[in-house]
Design a protein around this motif. Structure first.
Motif, short mmCIF file in Angstrom:
data_model
loop_
_atom_site.label_atom_id
_atom_site.label_comp_id
_atom_site.label_asym_id
_atom_site.label_seq_id
_atom_site.Cartn_x
_atom_site.Cartn_y
_atom_site.Cartn_z
N SER A 96 0.85 -1.19 0.00
CA SER A 96 0.00 0.00 0.00
C SER A 96 0.88 1.24 0.00
N LEU A 101 -3.34 0.47 -3.63
CA LEU A 101 -2.98 -0.85 -3.15
C LEU A 101 -2.65 -1.74 -4.34
N TYR A 351 -3.72 2.99 5.33
CA TYR A 351 -3.55 3.69 4.07
C TYR A 351 -4.15 5.09 4.16
#
Length: 364
Positions: A96, A101, A351
């Motif tokens: 990520s 991703l 993330y």
């Protein structure tokens, strides 16, 4: 009523979430053009990273169920749509970076996915035809302004006991793979996915197959060269689990081991990248009431005084559910995090929500 200056409007928009920005693209053609502008996208991402805002936890359950949890609130899960539509098949998260991703399906097809914009892109077939153990990594090279996927293959031993090695890099900018040379590390066969720190992807490995001293193999995304990063000198009594990740921009080593009959989790961080002497022990957490488990530090709190841990029961579950806890570095107090809709078992990645686009052939 006079309109706001365009520069002030852009500054205000930079403080908003990706979800709001996607809605506000409908306000006017000018706003849509501004929000889609590459400079604005970079400015918005930079602001999110500097202020530690617009971050989420991404959870993967049973291979193909995906959930997100807002990092600022940590209150409830939100179900994410399966990125490639039906049918639902197992997906592995390879890495990520900046809201993107990298994932791989059971057919070994690799693709990139932005959960915030719901855009995905299937990568072209890889170049290396070797079969065997495969390692992956994903990250961003600020020098070339490019996102790269790294794939390394170690073949099975031949009749003479030797292995063959191959490595390749995918560039999002050029949308193609190319081979790289001088693979000088032999990677851990149980550690497939590398992690990003200091613009390099890292894996655990050995300099030679006969070497008994493990270190980190760092692949610099700009120079595309390997370098070695040494672990701190320490000795663990009966280690149950040992892991290395990135946290808060630092290399972070964590270990769960037995000490005088108790379960202890130690966390080390490397304050100066590449300098072995800069490893410091940040946390030594006595867990007398916990069974042996995977203890992964994920991120610092905004004030830097707490660390969010993911506690995973991989071997001795006894019905225990995976969970999150805050650990106060100063007081050494532990606080359970109650999140509604949390699955019993999951993998987790931190993330940042972003507008980072894929190539023009991206599919939704």
């Amino acid at each position: 009523m006079a309109a706001l200056p365009h520069e002030l409007t852009i500054n205000i928009l930079c403080h908003l979430s990706v979800k709001d920005l996607l809605r506000y693209k409908c306000v006017s053609k000018r706003w849509c053009s501004s929000i889609d502008n590459p400079d604005f996208i970079k400015h918005h991402l930079s602001h999110s990273l500097k202020t530690n805002t617009n971050h989420s936890l991404l959870l993967r359950h049973c291979g193909y169920h995906f959930f997100s949890v807002n990092y600022d609130s940590l209150k409830t899960t939100q179900t994410l749509k399966y990125p490639l539509g039906e049918p639902k098949k197992t997906l592995r998260i390879l890495g990520s970076c900046n809201g993107l991703l990298a994932l791989e399906n059971d057919n070994q097809r690799i693709f990139l996915w932005n959960p915030s914009t719901r855009k995905s892109q299937v990568l072209p077939s890889t170049e290396i035809g070797l079969t065997g153990f495969t390692c992956y990594g994903f990250g961003y090279d600020p020098i070339s302004d490019d996102y790269k996927v790294v794939r390394m293959v170690q073949s099975d031993k031949d009749y003479s006991g030797h292995c063959r090695y191959g490595a390749e890099v995918y560039s999002l900018r050029s949308n193609c793979w190319r081979r790289i040379k001088n693979v000088c590390f032999y990677l851990q066969l149980n550690k497939r996915f590398g992690f990003l720190a200091n613009n390099a992807i890292h894996w655990r490995g050995f300099k030679t197959p006969q070497s008994g001293k493990e270190s980190l193999a760092g692949f610099d995304l700009a120079s595309e060269e390997f370098r070695s990063v040494e672990f701190p000198d320490f000795c663990l009594d009966e280690p149950f689990w040992f892991g290395i990740e990135a946290m808060g921009g630092y290399l972070c080593l964590s270990a769960v081991h037995s000490e005088l009959g108790d379960i202890v989790a130690d966390v080390w961080i490397m304050k100066e990248y590449g300098v072995k002497e800069s490893w410091i022990k940040l946390i030594s957490w006595n867990q007398p009431h916990y069974i042996p488990s995977v203890v992964v530090p994920l991120a610092f709190s905004k004030n830097g005084k707490k660390v969010l841990f993911n506690i995973g029961y991989k071997w001795f579950s006894f019905g225990e559910r995976d969970k999150f806890v805050w650990y106060d570095v100063g007081s050494e107090r532990v606080e359970n995090v109650e999140i509604r809709g949390l699955p019993s078992k999951f993998d987790v990645h931190l993330y940042v929500e972003s507008l980072v686009p894929l190539n023009s052939n991206a599919q939704q």
